[in-house]
Design a protein around this motif. Structure first.
Motif, PDB file in Angstrom:
ATOM      1  N   MET A   1      11.347   0.928  -6.664  1.00  0.00           N
ATOM      2  CA  MET A   1      11.150  -0.472  -6.287  1.00  0.00           C
ATOM      3  C   MET A   1       9.860  -1.008  -6.896  1.00  0.00           C
ATOM      4  O   MET A   1       9.802  -2.161  -7.350  1.00  0.00           O
ATOM      5  CB  MET A   1      11.119  -0.602  -4.760  1.00  0.00           C
ATOM      6  CG  MET A   1      12.466  -0.393  -4.090  1.00  0.00           C
ATOM      7  SD  MET A   1      12.351  -0.423  -2.270  1.00  0.00           S
ATOM      8  CE  MET A   1      11.755  -2.095  -2.017  1.00  0.00           C
ATOM      9  N   LEU A   2       8.818  -0.175  -6.917  1.00  0.00           N
ATOM     10  CA  LEU A   2       7.553  -0.581  -7.530  1.00  0.00           C
ATOM     11  C   LEU A   2       7.733  -0.759  -9.038  1.00  0.00           C
ATOM     12  O   LEU A   2       7.217  -1.728  -9.620  1.00  0.00           O
ATOM     13  CB  LEU A   2       6.485   0.469  -7.234  1.00  0.00           C
ATOM     14  CG  LEU A   2       5.087   0.222  -7.823  1.00  0.00           C
ATOM     15  CD1 LEU A   2       4.507  -1.093  -7.305  1.00  0.00           C
ATOM     16  CD2 LEU A   2       4.155   1.381  -7.496  1.00  0.00           C
ATOM     17  N   GLU A   3       8.458   0.167  -9.672  1.00  0.00           N
ATOM     18  CA  GLU A   3       8.727   0.054 -11.107  1.00  0.00           C
ATOM     19  C   GLU A   3       9.512  -1.217 -11.424  1.00  0.00           C
ATOM     20  O   GLU A   3       9.236  -1.913 -12.409  1.00  0.00           O
ATOM     21  CB  GLU A   3       9.500   1.287 -11.589  1.00  0.00           C
ATOM     22  CG  GLU A   3       8.671   2.573 -11.599  1.00  0.00           C
ATOM     23  CD  GLU A   3       9.496   3.782 -11.989  1.00  0.00           C
ATOM     24  OE1 GLU A   3       8.984   4.637 -12.738  1.00  0.00           O
ATOM     25  OE2 GLU A   3      10.661   3.889 -11.539  1.00  0.00           O
ATOM     26  N   HIS A   4      10.490  -1.513 -10.579  1.00  0.00           N
ATOM     27  CA  HIS A   4      11.303  -2.723 -10.777  1.00  0.00           C
ATOM     28  C   HIS A   4      10.435  -3.971 -10.665  1.00  0.00           C
ATOM     29  O   HIS A   4      10.579  -4.928 -11.457  1.00  0.00           O
ATOM     30  CB  HIS A   4      12.428  -2.766  -9.749  1.00  0.00           C
ATOM     31  CG  HIS A   4      13.289  -3.989  -9.842  1.00  0.00           C
ATOM     32  ND1 HIS A   4      14.205  -4.174 -10.861  1.00  0.00           N
ATOM     33  CD2 HIS A   4      13.346  -5.104  -9.050  1.00  0.00           C
ATOM     34  CE1 HIS A   4      14.805  -5.344 -10.699  1.00  0.00           C
ATOM     35  NE2 HIS A   4      14.305  -5.926  -9.612  1.00  0.00           N
ATOM     36  N   GLU A   5       9.510  -3.959  -9.682  1.00  0.00           N
ATOM     37  CA  GLU A   5       8.640  -5.122  -9.487  1.00  0.00           C
ATOM     38  C   GLU A   5       7.689  -5.303 -10.670  1.00  0.00           C
ATOM     39  O   GLU A   5       7.426  -6.438 -11.098  1.00  0.00           O
ATOM     40  CB  GLU A   5       7.849  -4.953  -8.194  1.00  0.00           C
ATOM     41  CG  GLU A   5       6.950  -6.126  -7.848  1.00  0.00           C
ATOM     42  CD  GLU A   5       6.265  -5.959  -6.505  1.00  0.00           C
ATOM     43  OE1 GLU A   5       5.314  -6.723  -6.235  1.00  0.00           O
ATOM     44  OE2 GLU A   5       6.671  -5.065  -5.730  1.00  0.00           O
ATOM     45  N   LEU A   6       7.184  -4.186 -11.211  1.00  0.00           N
ATOM     46  CA  LEU A   6       6.259  -4.251 -12.336  1.00  0.00           C
ATOM     47  C   LEU A   6       6.970  -4.429 -13.670  1.00  0.00           C
ATOM     48  O   LEU A   6       6.354  -4.825 -14.669  1.00  0.00           O
ATOM     49  CB  LEU A   6       5.392  -2.989 -12.377  1.00  0.00           C
ATOM     50  CG  LEU A   6       4.457  -2.785 -11.174  1.00  0.00           C
ATOM     51  CD1 LEU A   6       3.729  -1.456 -11.282  1.00  0.00           C
ATOM     52  CD2 LEU A   6       3.460  -3.930 -11.073  1.00  0.00           C
TER      53      LEU A   6
ATOM     54  N   ILE B   1       0.825  -1.214   0.000  1.00  0.00           N
ATOM     55  CA  ILE B   1       0.000   0.000   0.000  1.00  0.00           C
ATOM     56  C   ILE B   1       0.855   1.258   0.000  1.00  0.00           C
ATOM     57  O   ILE B   1       0.550   2.251  -0.676  1.00  0.00           O
ATOM     58  CB  ILE B   1      -0.945  -0.002   1.221  1.00  0.00           C
ATOM     59  CG1 ILE B   1      -1.970  -1.138   1.101  1.00  0.00           C
ATOM     60  CG2 ILE B   1      -1.656   1.344   1.342  1.00  0.00           C
ATOM     61  CD1 ILE B   1      -2.922  -0.993  -0.057  1.00  0.00           C
ATOM     62  N   LYS B   2       1.953   1.228   0.772  1.00  0.00           N
ATOM     63  CA  LYS B   2       2.802   2.412   0.867  1.00  0.00           C
ATOM     64  C   LYS B   2       3.390   2.788  -0.485  1.00  0.00           C
ATOM     65  O   LYS B   2       3.476   3.974  -0.833  1.00  0.00           O
ATOM     66  CB  LYS B   2       3.911   2.169   1.889  1.00  0.00           C
ATOM     67  CG  LYS B   2       4.780   3.387   2.180  1.00  0.00           C
ATOM     68  CD  LYS B   2       3.938   4.545   2.712  1.00  0.00           C
ATOM     69  CE  LYS B   2       3.286   4.211   4.034  1.00  0.00           C
ATOM     70  NZ  LYS B   2       2.477   5.341   4.544  1.00  0.00           N
ATOM     71  N   GLN B   3       3.813   1.810  -1.269  1.00  0.00           N
ATOM     72  CA  GLN B   3       4.338   2.089  -2.606  1.00  0.00           C
ATOM     73  C   GLN B   3       3.285   2.763  -3.471  1.00  0.00           C
ATOM     74  O   GLN B   3       3.566   3.731  -4.191  1.00  0.00           O
ATOM     75  CB  GLN B   3       4.799   0.781  -3.257  1.00  0.00           C
ATOM     76  CG  GLN B   3       6.049   0.176  -2.640  1.00  0.00           C
ATOM     77  CD  GLN B   3       6.384  -1.165  -3.260  1.00  0.00           C
ATOM     78  OE1 GLN B   3       5.488  -1.970  -3.547  1.00  0.00           O
ATOM     79  NE2 GLN B   3       7.662  -1.437  -3.449  1.00  0.00           N
ATOM     80  N   LEU B   4       2.060   2.266  -3.405  1.00  0.00           N
ATOM     81  CA  LEU B   4       0.975   2.846  -4.200  1.00  0.00           C
ATOM     82  C   LEU B   4       0.643   4.259  -3.742  1.00  0.00           C
ATOM     83  O   LEU B   4       0.378   5.137  -4.565  1.00  0.00           O
ATOM     84  CB  LEU B   4      -0.264   1.958  -4.115  1.00  0.00           C
ATOM     85  CG  LEU B   4      -0.121   0.546  -4.707  1.00  0.00           C
ATOM     86  CD1 LEU B   4      -1.423  -0.224  -4.534  1.00  0.00           C
ATOM     87  CD2 LEU B   4       0.275   0.601  -6.177  1.00  0.00           C
ATOM     88  N   GLU B   5       0.665   4.482  -2.429  1.00  0.00           N
ATOM     89  CA  GLU B   5       0.402   5.823  -1.904  1.00  0.00           C
ATOM     90  C   GLU B   5       1.439   6.815  -2.408  1.00  0.00           C
ATOM     91  O   GLU B   5       1.102   7.923  -2.857  1.00  0.00           O
ATOM     92  CB  GLU B   5       0.406   5.804  -0.378  1.00  0.00           C
ATOM     93  CG  GLU B   5      -0.837   5.205   0.243  1.00  0.00           C
ATOM     94  CD  GLU B   5      -0.823   5.259   1.759  1.00  0.00           C
ATOM     95  OE1 GLU B   5      -1.904   5.250   2.360  1.00  0.00           O
ATOM     96  OE2 GLU B   5       0.279   5.299   2.345  1.00  0.00           O
ATOM     97  N   PHE B   6       2.718   6.455  -2.342  1.00  0.00           N
ATOM     98  CA  PHE B   6       3.783   7.337  -2.808  1.00  0.00           C
ATOM     99  C   PHE B   6       3.621   7.643  -4.292  1.00  0.00           C
ATOM    100  O   PHE B   6       3.791   8.784  -4.736  1.00  0.00           O
ATOM    101  CB  PHE B   6       5.151   6.701  -2.552  1.00  0.00           C
ATOM    102  CG  PHE B   6       5.629   6.839  -1.125  1.00  0.00           C
ATOM    103  CD1 PHE B   6       4.755   7.129  -0.102  1.00  0.00           C
ATOM    104  CD2 PHE B   6       6.965   6.657  -0.802  1.00  0.00           C
ATOM    105  CE1 PHE B   6       5.190   7.260   1.216  1.00  0.00           C
ATOM    106  CE2 PHE B   6       7.426   6.785   0.498  1.00  0.00           C
ATOM    107  CZ  PHE B   6       6.530   7.081   1.504  1.00  0.00           C
TER     108      PHE B   6
END
Length: 300
Positions: free
Chosen positions: A38-43, A3-8
């Motif tokens: 980190m979110l971009e790397h995961e996606l 959730i924190k990644q999405l919030e940012f």
């Protein structure tokens, strides 16, 4: 993904700036940048186009943004379904505060064992998360006047409202062993000669706003911080028994004064921190929460 990644990511898209997103989320710009990467790397694909003018979502990022908003709204709804029993407890989150602690003692003496007290201390992010998740019914915070509108906008994503109560300025707290204990005020220029203890839990701190209110006279990075800690006990003992001081709200409710610690006004410092409480408007405040709000307002 969390959730924190999405919030940012959502806030960065709304503000069009990583630095403004950091200010809104009460963290640092490098942390926002790292979390989104980190979110971009995961996606496996970039979400933002970064430039000297700020950031904007990529075409793929636009699609992710749409679903991220849905996820955050759904998460807020789910959090509201898991509320603890509010009928027999007072649930409160605030900044570390000796006066709030004394207010809770008065609450106990007034209501005796009718209500159980659940009290949490933390940062702005922790406090608002507690209220959002239903851990606490209300949260007491302070926000710079220039950030109140942005703060309220961010809270809207968590279905929360900020109710301002009063505006305060900052001061320097010193104990009886400090060489300036006999003084009543101090100039901005003199702050760089002092030794400070600073909390480490919150990017949104007194020091964070110091350069703005001092009109550039003080560079926060040049303040001499000899101790960093989230311990109230260490801070109080340093103030009482050494020449270390601390920055704080210029707000001392005399009936709750417990220590030989005094505030030094900062000459030329105008009130700029809005003090108030955060709550969920969809939940009716309990009798015990209303009692705290009423007596907190009287303290101010």
């Amino acid at each position: 993904m969390d959730i924190k990644q999405l919030e940012f990511f959502v806030v960065a898209c709304e503000k069009g700036s990583l630095s403004q997103a950091a200010a809104c989320m009460y963290t640092s710009q490098p942390n926002v940048s790292k979390t989104i990467r980190m979110l971009e790397h995961e996606l496996g694909r970039p979400l933002l186009v970064r430039s000297g003018k700020g950031v904007r979502p990529t075409a793929y990022g636009e699609r992710v943004l749409e679903y991220a908003n849905l996820i955050l709204k759904t998460a807020a709804t789910i959090s509201g379904l898991t509320l603890p029993d509010a009928h027999n407890s007072l649930r409160l989150s605030t900044y570390p505060s000796n006066m709030i602690s004394r207010l809770l003692v008065d609450f106990y003496k007034t209501w005796d064992t009718k209500f159980r007290i659940e009290y949490h201390e933390g940062s702005v992010e922790e406090i608002t998360d507690h209220v959002h998740q239903g851990v606490s019914e209300i949260g007491i915070v302070y926000v710079a006047l220039k950030q109140v509108q942005t703060f309220q906008h961010i809270l809207s994503h968590k279905n929360l409202v900020f109710a301002p109560q009063d505006v305060k300025k900052i001061c320097v707290y010193v104990g009886p062993n400090h060489p300036l204990y006999h003084m009543d005020s101090i100039d901005f220029e003199d702050l760089s000669n002092l030794k400070f203890v600073r909390g480490v839990r919150d990017f949104f701190s007194m020091e964070h706003h110091l350069e703005r209110v001092s009109m550039g006279v003080i560079d926060n990075e040049k303040l001499n911080h000899v101790a960093y800690s989230n311990s109230d006990h260490l801070t109080i003992d340093l103030l009482l028994h050494s020449d270390v001081c601390s920055l704080g709200l210029d707000f001392m409710h005399e009936p709750y004064a417990q220590y030989t610690i005094k505030p030094l006004s900062i000459n030329g410092c105008e009130p700029f921190l809005q003090l108030g409480y955060v709550f969920n408007p969809e939940r009716t405040l309990s009798t015990q929460a209303k009692w705290i709000v009423e007596h907190f307002s009287k303290m101010l």
